[in-house]
Design an enzyme around this catalytic site. Structure first.
Site, PDB file in Angstrom:
ATOM      1  CG  ASP A  17      -2.009  -1.004   1.176  1.00 35.66           C
ATOM      2  OD1 ASP A  17      -2.021  -1.805   0.217  1.00 35.66           O
ATOM      3  OD2 ASP A  17      -2.865  -1.001   2.076  1.00 35.66           O
ATOM      4  CG  HIS A  34      -5.120   2.507  -0.660  1.00 38.78           C
ATOM      5  ND1 HIS A  34      -5.855   1.562   0.025  1.00 38.78           N
ATOM      6  CD2 HIS A  34      -4.251   3.040   0.268  1.00 38.78           C
ATOM      7  CE1 HIS A  34      -5.459   1.520   1.287  1.00 38.78           C
ATOM      8  NE2 HIS A  34      -4.500   2.409   1.454  1.00 38.78           N
ATOM      9  CG  HIS A  82       2.346  -0.108   4.451  1.00 41.16           C
ATOM     10  ND1 HIS A  82       2.196  -1.151   5.358  1.00 41.16           N
ATOM     11  CD2 HIS A  82       1.130   0.494   4.366  1.00 41.16           C
ATOM     12  CE1 HIS A  82       0.949  -1.165   5.810  1.00 41.16           C
ATOM     13  NE2 HIS A  82       0.282  -0.187   5.222  1.00 41.16           N
TER      14      HIS A  82
END
Length: 262
Positions: free
Chosen positions: A62, A113, A207
């Protein structure tokens, strides 16, 4: 004393009734049992994990802020000959358009996202739709059509969020293993955590700007390969049709299809 006796008697009767109910539900025909379960629960869940016999897993990164470690991540993925799935928000894509293009040029894919990374449960249906549509259009303009995979910010979702995403043909994705790289526990901790939990069909959350993420992946990827795991893009792991998601576990399963091995 009488009230204590009555309380115990009521508790006994309730336990007996619940026990009989569970027994009857377990002995209903599969179709009727399923109908009863559907009537008693309308909770929708995203895909947390995929039910598969193959030792395939997906690593997802992410990104909303920063790209300091992304070039190194791409080198690590290239060295290990794997492609993964990134989930980016609108501000990241606007800040790093060239990096987004490089990611896709390297064979990876970009999921949605949301545009501004809000708490979606606090938004109206129209506002949720705008978040998804705006960000997907940004992704398309930058790198071309990408899989319609959607991860809600903060892992926050509701029936409203999932239904809006579904109406826009998105698959809502969570994760089955949180690497906890966002806590910056150190590369060894991240690697050990994933190695101990990994199983076929797992979706790993990491991440792109995690301080120890690249170091962890440099060690983790050869370990996974040695264990016989294949790291694939999320779009190659999840089922696109003929599936259901268990409401209690979030495991995505194939509907019975004789002769097929997934």
């Amino acid at each position: 004393m009488m009230s204590l006796y009555l309380s115990k008697r009521i508790a006994f009767m309730l336990t007996l009734i619940i026990g009989i109910g569970i027994f009857l539900l377990g002995n209903l025909s599969p179709n009727l049992s399923k109908q009863v379960m559907m009537l008693t629960s309308d909770r929708l869940v995203p895909v947390y994990k995929v039910d598969t016999r193959k030792k395939k897993v997906a690593i997802t990164l992410d990104g909303m802020w920063g790209a300091k470690y992304t070039p190194r991540l791409l080198e690590i993925f290239k060295e290990n000959d794997i492609q993964i799935t990134f989930f980016f928000g609108g501000n990241w894509l606007e800040d790093y358009p060239d990096m987004a293009k490089k990611i896709v040029d390297n064979g990876h894919e970009i999921g949605n996202h949301t545009y501004s990374h809000p708490h979606l449960n606090s938004l109206t249906k129209e506002e949720i739709e705008e978040e998804l549509v705006r960000n997907q259009q940004l992704i398309k303009n930058l790198v071309g059509e990408q899989p319609k995979l959607f991860r809600p910010p903060f892992g926050e979702y509701s029936n409203k969020v999932i239904n809006v995403a579904k109406d826009l043909n998105f698959q809502t994705i969570q994760w089955s293993i949180d690497s906890l790289d966002w806590k910056e526990p150190g590369a060894d901790v991240i690697t050990d955590r994933i190695s101990k939990k990994i199983g076929p069909g797992d979706i790993i959350l990491m991440h792109n700007n995690g301080l120890h993420t690249a170091d962890a992946l440099e060690v983790l990827l050869p370990k996974l390969k040695a264990k016989g795991y294949e790291v694939v893009k999320l779009s190659e792991l999840v089922y696109k049709d003929n599936y259901y998601i268990e409401s209690h576990s979030g495991v995505q399963k194939r509907r019975i299809n004789p002769g097929r091995v997934d």
